[in-house]
Design a protein around this motif. Structure first.
Motif, short mmCIF file in Angstrom:
data_model
loop_
_atom_site.label_atom_id
_atom_site.label_comp_id
_atom_site.label_asym_id
_atom_site.label_seq_id
_atom_site.Cartn_x
_atom_site.Cartn_y
_atom_site.Cartn_z
N ALA A 1 53.02 44.73 45.38
CA ALA A 1 52.32 43.88 44.39
C ALA A 1 52.00 42.56 45.09
N ILE A 2 50.75 42.38 45.45
CA ILE A 2 50.38 41.26 46.33
C ILE A 2 49.26 40.44 45.69
N VAL A 3 49.45 39.12 45.68
CA VAL A 3 48.34 38.26 45.25
C VAL A 3 47.45 38.00 46.47
N ASP A 4 46.16 38.26 46.32
CA ASP A 4 45.21 38.00 47.41
C ASP A 4 44.70 36.56 47.30
N VAL A 5 44.75 35.85 48.42
CA VAL A 5 44.15 34.53 48.50
C VAL A 5 42.98 34.68 49.47
N PRO B 1 44.67 39.30 41.86
CA PRO B 1 45.70 40.30 42.11
C PRO B 1 45.17 41.35 43.09
N GLY B 2 46.02 41.76 44.05
CA GLY B 2 45.60 42.75 45.05
C GLY B 2 46.69 43.77 45.28
N GLY B 3 46.84 44.21 46.52
CA GLY B 3 47.77 45.30 46.86
C GLY B 3 46.98 46.59 46.81
N SER B 4 47.12 47.40 47.84
CA SER B 4 46.21 48.54 48.00
C SER B 4 46.24 49.55 46.84
N VAL B 5 47.40 50.16 46.61
CA VAL B 5 47.47 51.15 45.53
C VAL B 5 47.33 50.47 44.16
N ALA B 6 47.81 49.23 44.07
CA ALA B 6 47.63 48.48 42.81
C ALA B 6 46.14 48.31 42.52
N ASN B 7 45.34 48.05 43.56
CA ASN B 7 43.88 47.94 43.35
C ASN B 7 43.31 49.25 42.82
N THR B 8 43.80 50.36 43.38
CA THR B 8 43.31 51.67 42.93
C THR B 8 43.66 51.89 41.45
N ARG C 1 52.02 37.51 48.96
CA ARG C 1 50.62 37.08 48.98
C ARG C 1 49.97 37.47 50.30
N SER C 2 48.68 37.70 50.25
CA SER C 2 47.94 38.03 51.47
C SER C 2 46.80 37.02 51.63
N MET C 3 46.80 36.34 52.77
CA MET C 3 45.71 35.41 53.06
C MET C 3 44.60 36.21 53.74
N SER D 1 40.11 40.18 57.26
CA SER D 1 41.30 40.11 58.11
C SER D 1 42.44 39.64 57.22
N MET D 2 43.42 40.53 57.03
CA MET D 2 44.46 40.25 56.03
C MET D 2 45.76 39.82 56.72
N ASN D 3 46.36 38.79 56.16
CA ASN D 3 47.61 38.25 56.71
C ASN D 3 48.62 38.24 55.57
N ALA E 1 34.52 43.60 52.67
CA ALA E 1 34.98 45.00 52.74
C ALA E 1 36.36 45.22 52.11
N THR E 2 37.00 44.16 51.65
CA THR E 2 38.36 44.31 51.09
C THR E 2 38.35 45.28 49.91
N GLY E 3 39.24 46.26 49.96
CA GLY E 3 39.40 47.15 48.80
C GLY E 3 38.44 48.33 48.80
N ALA E 4 37.62 48.49 49.85
CA ALA E 4 36.67 49.61 49.85
C ALA E 4 37.40 50.95 49.70
N GLY E 5 38.43 51.15 50.53
CA GLY E 5 39.19 52.41 50.46
C GLY E 5 39.94 52.54 49.14
N ASP E 6 40.43 51.41 48.64
CA ASP E 6 41.20 51.44 47.38
C ASP E 6 40.31 51.87 46.22
N GLN E 7 39.09 51.31 46.19
CA GLN E 7 38.21 51.68 45.07
C GLN E 7 37.57 53.05 45.28
N GLY F 1 36.47 40.15 46.77
CA GLY F 1 37.60 40.64 45.98
C GLY F 1 37.70 42.15 46.00
N ALA F 2 38.91 42.64 45.72
CA ALA F 2 39.23 44.06 45.92
C ALA F 2 39.18 44.90 44.66
N ARG F 3 38.70 44.29 43.56
CA ARG F 3 38.65 45.06 42.30
C ARG F 3 37.26 44.97 41.69
O1 LIG Z 1 43.39 47.22 50.61
C1 LIG Z 1 43.20 45.87 50.29
C2 LIG Z 1 44.49 45.26 49.86
O2 LIG Z 1 45.40 45.33 50.90
C3 LIG Z 1 46.27 44.22 50.91
O3 LIG Z 1 47.47 44.71 50.53
C4 LIG Z 1 45.64 43.18 49.98
O4 LIG Z 1 46.48 42.82 48.94
C5 LIG Z 1 44.34 43.81 49.50
O5 LIG Z 1 44.10 43.64 48.12
#
Ligand SMILES: OC[C@H]1O[C@H](O)[C@H](O)[C@@H]1O
Length: 329
Positions: free
Chosen positions: A13-17, A58-65, A116-118, A128-130, A271-277, A311-313
């Protein structure tokens, strides 16, 4: 199947910044472009302070899905861990507001803050996720209740959880409960480096679980060979596999049936979240009894939507997009 949840996810469960930056900024900060890198708390704070015009989501890969599936109207729940701090409360309430039960309340005890992910988005749309994992990496089997995992028609598991022994236990417990309850469980391979760290476990999961979703780099890393040999082996090992290939045809194999779904190549805004969505669109089709081809097309539509903005959603009603393509009535 009459279950409380059509889909449950378990993951970080990751907050995306999010902020925009050019590649010289990445070089200056020592950030590797285009991957997810884990960072310690201090480095995370330094990167956070260096971000200009940052936004939070709000982010996180499977959470986005799972959030994508919730906004498509499925009954969804997410098993994750946040601290009872401002970010954690924001995360939990955002998931609920988007239509997904965030089933574990924020945790008050302990010192680790919410994750959190920067995320730095380059002008070419690459991200580029940190990620500072914080409390998310403490997710363990006690966070998985029978009532949730045993009540899921589909369970979607995040491969990254294997990075911590207690995360792996949580994952295994959730998969067991779901399947004992008659549900189907699958995994997102997460990223090629994660696959590299857990190759033997992930190969076993390909054999044991009901479906596996990964991109070309992850499948190649899993079998340490070229893509077509890797997919042949995966298809022989698993009931259902899906391979996304950023900008190229998606390949789906179920038993004897193999389908390729064309992708319109577009330059992403982010491109963030492309695979998740993609996974959200695909699992929507899978959960609602669509064919392999239609499910794959739904995945491609959902992925194209999310990369058209930051954004990833999703930002629009993706079901409308399915309707426009004639995939649903
Ligand atoms: O797949 C993208 C997600 O991966 C990372 O976990 C970030 O939280 C981002 O939302």
């Amino acid at each position: 199947m009459n279950k409380k949840y059509q889909v449950v996810g378990i993951g970080n469960a990751i907050v995306d910044v999010i902020s925009q930056s050019d590649d010289s900024f990445l070089d200056l900060m020592g950030i590797q472009k285009g991957i997810m890198q884990l960072v310690e708390r201090e480095r995370g704070e330094m990167l956070y302070a260096a971000m200009t015009n940052r936004t939070q989501a709000p982010g996180g890969s499977v959470a986005n899905t799972v959030a994508g599936l919730g906004s498509l109207g499925l009954t969804t729940g997410f098993i994750g861990r946040v601290h009872d701090d401002a970010l954690g409360r924001f995360y939990a309430s955002s998931m609920q507001a988007e239509g997904t039960d965030f089933v574990n309340p924020p945790v008050a005890e302990g010192e680790l803050p919410s994750s959190r992910s920067m995320i730095f988005v380059s002008p070419d749309g690459e991200r580029s996720m940190n990620t500072y994992l914080g409390i998310s990496s403490e997710l363990g089997p006690d966070d998985v209740s029978d009532d949730v995992a045993g009540n899921a028609a589909l369970l979607f598991l995040e491969g990254y959880l294997y990075d911590k022994p207690q995360g792996k236990e949580a994952f295994e417990r959730a998969a067991k409960l779901c399947r004992e309850g008659g549900g189907k469980a699958g995994i997102a391979l997460s990223d090629p480096f994660c696959v590299d760290r857990h190759r033997d476990d992930f190969r076993r999961l390909v054999r044991d679980l009901d479906f596996v979703i990964g991109n070309e780099h992850e499948w190649q890393s899993l079998y340490q060979t070229d893509l077509s040999t890797a997919l042949e082996q995966a298809a022989a090992d698993s009931g259902l596999i899906v391979c996304t290939r950023s900008g190229h045809d998606v390949v789906l194999v179920q038993g004897d049936q193999q389908v390729s779904v064309p992708v319109n190549e577009i330059v992403p805004v982010d491109a963030t979240g492309a695979g998740d969505q993609f996974a959200a669109g695909f699992l929507y089709g899978f959960a609602t009894g669509q064919s392999l081809e239609v499910s794959g097309r739904m995945g491609c539509i959902a992925a194209a939507e999310v990369i058209s903005h930051y954004g990833a959603r999703p930002e629009v009603d993706v079901k409308d997009l399915f309707r426009k393509e004639g995939l649903i009535g």
